[in-house]
Motif scaffolding. Sequence first.
Motif, PDB file in Angstrom:
ATOM      1  N   ARG A 262       0.871  -1.180   0.000  1.00  0.00           N
ATOM      2  CA  ARG A 262       0.000   0.000   0.000  1.00  0.00           C
ATOM      3  C   ARG A 262       0.906   1.227   0.000  1.00  0.00           C
ATOM      4  NH1 ARG A 262      -5.365  -1.183   1.525  1.00  0.00           N
ATOM      5  NH2 ARG A 262      -5.687   1.032   1.963  1.00  0.00           N
TER       6      ARG A 262
ATOM      7  N   TYR B 241      -0.350   4.428   0.582  1.00  0.00           N
ATOM      8  CA  TYR B 241      -0.884   5.302   1.625  1.00  0.00           C
ATOM      9  C   TYR B 241      -1.737   4.460   2.578  1.00  0.00           C
ATOM     10  CZ  TYR B 241       0.364   9.295  -1.373  1.00  0.00           C
ATOM     11  OH  TYR B 241       1.042  10.207  -2.139  1.00  0.00           O
ATOM     12  N   ASN B 242      -1.997   5.003   3.777  1.00  0.00           N
ATOM     13  CA  ASN B 242      -2.862   4.339   4.761  1.00  0.00           C
ATOM     14  C   ASN B 242      -2.375   2.919   5.072  1.00  0.00           C
ATOM     15  OD1 ASN B 242      -4.952   6.461   5.065  1.00  0.00           O
ATOM     16  ND2 ASN B 242      -5.248   6.064   2.876  1.00  0.00           N
ATOM     17  N   TYR B 243      -1.240   2.850   5.702  1.00  0.00           N
ATOM     18  CA  TYR B 243      -0.597   1.568   6.027  1.00  0.00           C
ATOM     19  C   TYR B 243       0.031   1.674   7.414  1.00  0.00           C
ATOM     20  CZ  TYR B 243       3.460   4.330   4.734  1.00  0.00           C
ATOM     21  OH  TYR B 243       4.386   5.336   4.669  1.00  0.00           O
TER      22      TYR B 243
ATOM     23  N   GLY C 297      -3.051   9.337   4.615  1.00  0.00           N
ATOM     24  CA  GLY C 297      -3.160   9.651   3.201  1.00  0.00           C
ATOM     25  C   GLY C 297      -2.561  10.971   2.789  1.00  0.00           C
TER      26      GLY C 297
ATOM     27  N   ALA D   2      -1.149  -1.018  -6.873  1.00  0.00           N
ATOM     28  CA  ALA D   2      -1.674  -0.543  -5.596  1.00  0.00           C
ATOM     29  C   ALA D   2      -2.998  -1.225  -5.266  1.00  0.00           C
ATOM     30  CB  ALA D   2      -1.871   0.965  -5.645  1.00  0.00           C
ATOM     31  N   LEU D   3      -3.301  -1.298  -3.954  1.00  0.00           N
ATOM     32  CA  LEU D   3      -4.600  -1.805  -3.504  1.00  0.00           C
ATOM     33  C   LEU D   3      -5.641  -0.690  -3.467  1.00  0.00           C
ATOM     34  CD1 LEU D   3      -4.208  -4.324  -0.543  1.00  0.00           C
ATOM     35  CD2 LEU D   3      -5.306  -4.688  -2.745  1.00  0.00           C
ATOM     36  N   GLN D   4      -5.163   0.553  -3.298  1.00  0.00           N
ATOM     37  CA  GLN D   4      -6.092   1.666  -3.178  1.00  0.00           C
ATOM     38  C   GLN D   4      -5.905   2.633  -4.340  1.00  0.00           C
ATOM     39  OE1 GLN D   4      -2.978   1.543  -1.859  1.00  0.00           O
ATOM     40  NE2 GLN D   4      -2.881   2.966  -0.150  1.00  0.00           N
ATOM     41  N   ARG D   5      -6.828   3.550  -4.483  1.00  0.00           N
ATOM     42  CA  ARG D   5      -6.714   4.547  -5.537  1.00  0.00           C
ATOM     43  C   ARG D   5      -5.737   5.647  -5.133  1.00  0.00           C
ATOM     44  NH1 ARG D   5      -9.737   3.839  -9.728  1.00  0.00           N
ATOM     45  NH2 ARG D   5     -11.568   2.483  -9.640  1.00  0.00           N
ATOM     46  N   ASP D   6      -5.135   6.251  -6.147  1.00  0.00           N
ATOM     47  CA  ASP D   6      -4.158   7.316  -5.946  1.00  0.00           C
ATOM     48  C   ASP D   6      -4.871   8.578  -5.445  1.00  0.00           C
ATOM     49  OD1 ASP D   6      -2.221   9.234  -6.112  1.00  0.00           O
ATOM     50  OD2 ASP D   6      -1.664   8.826  -8.193  1.00  0.00           O
ATOM     51  N   PRO D   7      -4.627   9.014  -4.193  1.00  0.00           N
ATOM     52  CA  PRO D   7      -5.345  10.192  -3.675  1.00  0.00           C
ATOM     53  C   PRO D   7      -4.782  11.518  -4.165  1.00  0.00           C
ATOM     54  CG  PRO D   7      -3.871   9.334  -1.999  1.00  0.00           C
ATOM     55  CD  PRO D   7      -3.774   8.396  -3.171  1.00  0.00           C
TER      56      PRO D   7
ATOM     57  N   ARG E 232      -5.446   2.461  -9.502  1.00  0.00           N
ATOM     58  CA  ARG E 232      -4.903   1.286  -8.824  1.00  0.00           C
ATOM     59  C   ARG E 232      -3.611   0.788  -9.461  1.00  0.00           C
ATOM     60  NH1 ARG E 232      -8.444  -0.849  -5.134  1.00  0.00           N
ATOM     61  NH2 ARG E 232     -10.549   0.002  -5.185  1.00  0.00           N
TER      62      ARG E 232
END
Length: 533
Positions: free
Chosen positions: A171, A173-175, A188, A228-233, A239
């Motif tokens: 990840r 972010y948010n890890y 994030g 990535a597991l999450q979307r790019d903020p 992803r």
Amino acid sequence: MSFRSHHRIALGGVTLLAVAALGLVASDPLPGTPREANAAPGDGRPNIVLIQTDDQAYRQLTRRTMPNVTRLLSEHGTRFTDYVVSTAQCCPSRASLFTGQYAHNHGITSNRPGYRALVDRHNVLPVWLQEAGYRTIHLGKFLNGYEEVADPPSEVAPGWNRWHSVLGHPRYYNYNLFVDGTVEHHGGRREDHVTRVLNRYAVRLVRKYAPKRHPFYLQLDQPAPHVALQRDPHGSCGRAPIPLPAHKRLFRNEALPSPPSFNEAQMSDKPRFLNGAPKVATSEIGRIRKQWRCALASLRGVDRGVGRIYNAVKDAGELRKTVFIFISDNGQFHGQHRLRSGKVLPYEEALHLPLVIRTPRRYREGAKRMPKVRETVANIDLAPTILRLAGARPCSVAGRCRTMDGRSLMPLLTRSGRWPQHRGLLTEYRVAAGAGRYATCEFTGIRTRPTIYVRHTRVVNPSTRRCEPTDQRERYDLRADPFELDNKCFGGGPASCPLSAAQLRLERRLGRLQECAGIAGRDQRVGQRPFCE
């Protein structure tokens, strides 16, 4: 096939015999004699910095994409042009780095169950370096599944003095970052990007340990350019691999490489489990192109970290005492052979990877720098090389020693010893019974500089998604056919390979490699098993 580790235990009166059996030969000496292993701290042994990326393809290391790696390491070091990994998946590849062994010996033959399957977890590279007096530092991604074994997950893995590790699927972010047994959450914000955080900690730890009397081993495992597991903020990569916000517009117009293997026109020669793959649609090509561009941009952050770590070592006055190693754990498909993504399958895009080693002259025995090495080498060779530089042995605190399957690369870096001609390396993969994530579930193969020959013995039934026994084969002439378009075992059946003396030799060599252990002339034979090449 047996999946077990093989140890020699030196006890009491047999200690000298066991040490001798470790095999001291001119061409590939054991990494560390007893004199070296017990040498006093500050005796001139090098610091070692190893930086490993996740899913970086060979084509993604260029002067444009990674200028610091090129300028600081490659142009003052050695680039290995035929470096391959024995298993093209994260956890088995990293386990081979930690043990110097093929997967059939260290036990991790795929990402699942991952770390749980590692044989003798307290007998690995960082433990060996600690025993030799090194301060060991880990930053970044660790072996898949470690958090399922550690209790609590913040527990420091065996052999590490300092532990700044992220666990689980990468990840950006948010890890959670596990720092020396404690948990540090990152959210994030732009400054929480995992590449930035790991670079920052790496520089701090170099500054702390570089001036010390004890040498240090720092391993930085960057998650980039893994998806990535999450979307790019803070950008538009979604992803795909997420770059640092400052790099999000880099490579936005970069063309997707289109070698002859891209969206391969004719697949009828491929094994049955693959030859029916549909062509990549135009809409999918757009997604692959985006992933390629975002991967390149994510690597610029890694490259920035290489520059900062290098400068920290230089500022500490330790540049002439530090070896730098840059590698990737496995490659990634970007539409080649109609494969939209993923790895594992034993094609060059997944197996053939970048390796750069910058070795100060004093550790090359005064030899002139070799800008390029063309001999075939592998990730199983890294642990023997590091141990040779560190004056250490592959033995745990309790005295158990691993029989490593790889060779020290020092004869190639110094040109002062022998190296096996036409060396064959094993590629292997095996998932447990049940469903397979990839189209193949089990294979073994031999990869030489001119040839690769692979036997798939279990593949996924597309109707049931379960692994089923099979016998499907591939052989490619890598000199005449570097993009692997022409399978000499046309159609992949057991009788499809043309009968020839060369084919029979490959069959015999593969039969030995898939059970091999150790190196002739250096190691005691493990039971009746053949030596590795």
